[in-house]
Design a protein around this motif. Structure first.
Motif, PDB file in Angstrom:
ATOM      1  N   VAL A 100     -39.774  29.690   2.674  1.00 63.41           N
ATOM      2  CA  VAL A 100     -40.540  30.794   2.100  1.00 63.41           C
ATOM      3  C   VAL A 100     -41.758  30.227   1.393  1.00 63.41           C
ATOM      4  N   TYR A 123     -36.894  36.012  10.062  1.00 66.68           N
ATOM      5  CA  TYR A 123     -37.113  35.575   8.694  1.00 66.68           C
ATOM      6  C   TYR A 123     -36.224  34.414   8.271  1.00 66.68           C
ATOM      7  N   SER A 166     -42.498  34.899   4.575  1.00 68.17           N
ATOM      8  CA  SER A 166     -41.670  34.054   5.424  1.00 68.17           C
ATOM      9  C   SER A 166     -42.527  32.984   6.096  1.00 68.17           C
TER      10      SER A 166
END
Length: 260
Positions: free
Chosen positions: A103, A72, A55
């Motif tokens: 990400v 996240y 993350s």
């Protein structure tokens, strides 16, 4: 810092972008009436970890936030538009939910956001907001390509949003992306064509039009992160990570991994 990716790095960026797109679509399908925002965050965590990715948000601690973010995914509901901190809230019919996910995998990051309405209701204002940001994002991608300038992208976004009757906030916008989530150049959501950094093949940009229904002023929640419209009006946010190629712009975070 502005990074220019080589072909090997660009291939990894495609993989990361596809992962981000897949996670967002999965979360959208699971975000129904009765879903808790903390469940969405846990689902995102599981999918990121299972994919062997990391993350970009958990340890994110910029000067404007009260960090680290510690979650996240950003979950912004109704009048919240950016950096929505997941909390104990259950989605209701007609809620406008924006999910923003960044990400990193194999050393390359990708960033994308989607806005959608939860449940069966379709409030016209919410539909219009989402449509405007999606059209602005499409216009931005169409304006991107080798030799174009950042101002061309900003102008394309601003034209769509202003023509739709919305005011444009310039505090937060798009950005370069690569080995880290936020890099130069900054991409304002309105601007003058022909100005700014000239785009080159290998450059990655996260383009993110966002609007609030009747204001351009933001307020920050007591959590130090969640940004809302100052009037309490609804908001929307659409974002893709693109790669500048020899021929134009490739959308790395499209659900169908399409190219433009």
């Amino acid at each position: 810092m502005i990074e220019i990716l080589n072909p090997t790095e660009l291939a990894r960026a495609r993989d990361t972008g596809a992962l981000v797109a897949d996670i967002l679509q999965s979360l959208k399908a699971r975000s129904t009436v009765g879903t808790n925002l903390l469940d969405i965050d846990r689902w995102a965590q599981t999918m990121i970890v299972e994919a062997g990715a990391q993350s970009c948000y958990v340890d994110y601690e910029p000067s404007f936030g009260r960090g680290p973010f510690g979650h996240y995914i950003c979950t912004s509901v109704n009048d919240a538009v950016l950096h929505g901190l997941p909390h104990d809230y259950t989605l209701a019919d007609g809620d406008l939910l924006s999910l923003d996910l960044a990400v990193s995998k194999a050393g390359v990051a990708a960033d994308s956001a989607i806005s959608f309405i939860v449940g069966a209701s379709r409030p016209p204002e919410s539909v219009a907001l989402i449509s405007a940001t999606e059209r602005a994002l499409s216009a931005a991608i169409a304006a991107a390509g080798p030799g174009a300038r950042i101002g061309d992208i900003s102008h394309a976004i601003g034209t769509v949003l202003l023509d739709a009757g919305y005011q444009v906030n310039t505090q937060f916008g798009g950005h370069g992306i690569g080995s880290t989530m936020h890099q130069d150049p900054h991409v304002s959501n309105t601007g003058r064509p022909g100005r700014g950094y000239q785009l080159r093949p290998g450059l990655l940009l996260a383009l993110e039009p966002w609007v609030m229904a009747d204001t351009d002023e933001l307020v920050t929640d007591p959590d130090g992160w969640t940004l809302r419209s100052a009037t309490g009006s609804r908001t929307a946010h659409s974002e893709h990570t693109i790669a500048i190629t020899d021929d134009g712009a490739e959308i790395l975070t499209a659900p169908d991994h399409a190219q433009n």
